[in-house]
Design a protein around this motif. Sequence first.
Motif, PDB file in Angstrom:
ATOM      1  N   SER A  63      36.066  38.576  41.261  1.00  0.00           N
ATOM      2  CA  SER A  63      35.891  40.012  41.061  1.00  0.00           C
ATOM      3  C   SER A  63      36.429  40.770  42.262  1.00  0.00           C
ATOM      4  N   TYR A  65      36.279  44.314  44.369  1.00  0.00           N
ATOM      5  CA  TYR A  65      35.486  45.512  44.655  1.00  0.00           C
ATOM      6  C   TYR A  65      36.222  46.377  45.670  1.00  0.00           C
ATOM      7  N   GLY A  70      31.807  49.937  47.039  1.00  0.00           N
ATOM      8  CA  GLY A  70      31.157  48.904  46.237  1.00  0.00           C
ATOM      9  C   GLY A  70      31.480  49.011  44.761  1.00  0.00           C
ATOM     10  N   ARG A  71      32.502  49.791  44.398  1.00  0.00           N
ATOM     11  CA  ARG A  71      32.877  49.942  42.987  1.00  0.00           C
ATOM     12  C   ARG A  71      33.631  48.707  42.495  1.00  0.00           C
ATOM     13  N   LEU A  72      33.261  48.223  41.321  1.00  0.00           N
ATOM     14  CA  LEU A  72      33.968  47.108  40.710  1.00  0.00           C
ATOM     15  C   LEU A  72      35.302  47.605  40.171  1.00  0.00           C
ATOM     16  N   THR A 493      26.682  42.032  42.220  1.00  0.00           N
ATOM     17  CA  THR A 493      27.933  41.300  42.067  1.00  0.00           C
ATOM     18  C   THR A 493      27.890  40.447  40.807  1.00  0.00           C
TER      19      THR A 493
END
Length: 651
Positions: A63, A65, A70-72, A493
């Motif tokens: 993933s 970020y 902290g944005r996905l 997460t």
Amino acid sequence: MKKINSILSLLILSVLMIGCGGDDDRKKSGAMATNAAERVYVAPGEHDEFYGFFSGGFSGQMSVYGLPSGRLLKVIPVFSQDAEKGYGYNEGTKAMLNTSYGFIPWGDLHHVDISQTNGELDGRWVFTHENNTPRVARIDLNTFETGEILEIPNSAGNHSFAITENTEYLIAGTRFAIPSPQRDMSIEEMKGNFKGPLTFVKVDQETGGMELAFQVIMPGFNFDLAHPGRNASHGWMFATTYNSEEANTLLEVNASQNDKDFIVALNWKKIEEYINNGGGTMMDAEYAHNVYDHNSSTATSTMKKGVKTVDPKDIPGAVFFMPIPKSPHGCDVDPTGEYIVGSGKLAAELTVFSFSKMIKAIEDKNYDGDAYGIPILKYEDILGGIVKQPGLGPLHTEFDGKGNAYTTFFISSEVVKWSLTDYQVIDRKPTYYSVGHLMIPGGNSRKPFGKYLVAMNKITKDRYLPTGPEMNHSAQLYDITGDKMELLLDFPTIGEPHYAAGIPADLVKQNSKKIYRLDENTHEHSVRNESETRVERKGNEVHVYMTMVRSHFSPDNIEGIKVGDKVYFHVTNLEQDFDVPHGFAMIGANTAELLIMPGATKTMLWEPKRVGVYPLYCTDFCSALHQEMQGYVRVSAAGANTPLKWSLDGD
């Protein structure tokens, strides 16, 4: 009695003064006292300063970020099927999940590292590896897609993972000692017979292409974590081992008997020279090498045979053992290459080794015996220093490039900052809870970007709204620019992050691909315009050459399909605008949808089971008339004489 009453009165007065403080006092407490929210806020339309690439552990995915928000930003499928993108489902990507064991639709993605040049992050590729069915993978950072997966033979539970500082090699160590080569033998005969191979994968400096170079067949210890030497220690790599007892049952007890385990110090330059001069022995092996071509949107899988192996006893001066307090985990090298930090999980101290002292000890040949013919260096001769009473359960250390190190402590749930100069603790901050690894962007390179630290916690409990018995894992962002660390942000997460790597966005985003050019589309079934669309039958195979554009398919009505046919939809997205993918789904298809980027072609297999008329449609909202982007396929009985025909708007 009067004295006791006086003390109680003072305590009560103190509590009242703290509890009844004025507005100024309240403003100095809590997150807003440090403007934490403002410092992680990225306004609409603005970009984050860093990319953070997080392993997904048991999800098999990686993933991405944005930091500090902290944005996905994206989930990249690597070792596991992903229905959102059709990865591992559509005909073009199934081959990415081939192994010598067959098609494996799941993997345990563990550690992540970014390619380097001269020991500094270069933003070309992200490499990662898989713990369950040993594999390594390359993610191309111009597309943020998996470009290559290479199976690691003669290994099990690939856990330790390192990238040399010019991306010459990926180094993958087996977590579980196994017979080498694999064979049927009693588990009770493990000691002395099982081995722990360290695999070196050569990386092409232009393309990032991977090739299995050689394996160093080490004793049957379990290899945990690894890092390469850098600067002064370039040409070496270091990896922690545990279970030097070579126990095969109840390891929580039986693998903690010895006072010390080892860090292996390996001179890969010396071994490379030995291999180049014809050294080594071929061992039987079978492994898959899977490569994805972005222009054709098609993966190929090649089964390869044999691996060059090396016995470290055949190369004097190449491999040594460094004693370390029992059950170590992290093995981390500072930006100068002088300090190697070992973390014995059961130790009350943090051990720091000196590379220069290690070299002198090797030159003096004053060893403390050997293990299976590999010299053991004397602990006192190579010790650089000890951090006293740092915390409980040290796991992983990274560096800020300013002479400071940061270590996670699992048991005491904290991150501790300490000095590489005098080994004194400078600061400690709690984490929530049971922190595993941490990440400083560039923190395992010559040039760390010492602004943020991310802690990856194993337990979340009360940090987020409850979601049943299981909570997402927590990442916590700390500001490390001052003398004291400052917690700024929590964010959940995906999966179980074992590791992460961060890089300034400016090193990556300018190279990001916007579209696939239609004139560079090399998919064997692509079409460039609607006039080329057609349907062809070859026995019980039907090939549909289809295009999509806002907001229709061509063709959008197809007849003459029969029960028992294998229908291949080859769908090309004709768009040439950034961020306009289209989706394709077919009712009853035993697969995921197709998600097709502008200019690309992808293929879905559909096997109709029943007669009827079935819709197809776009799954990715693309325009105001997205709902109208649909069509129909007529399915007749297996023996029917329904003619094959197709049309768009009746033509």
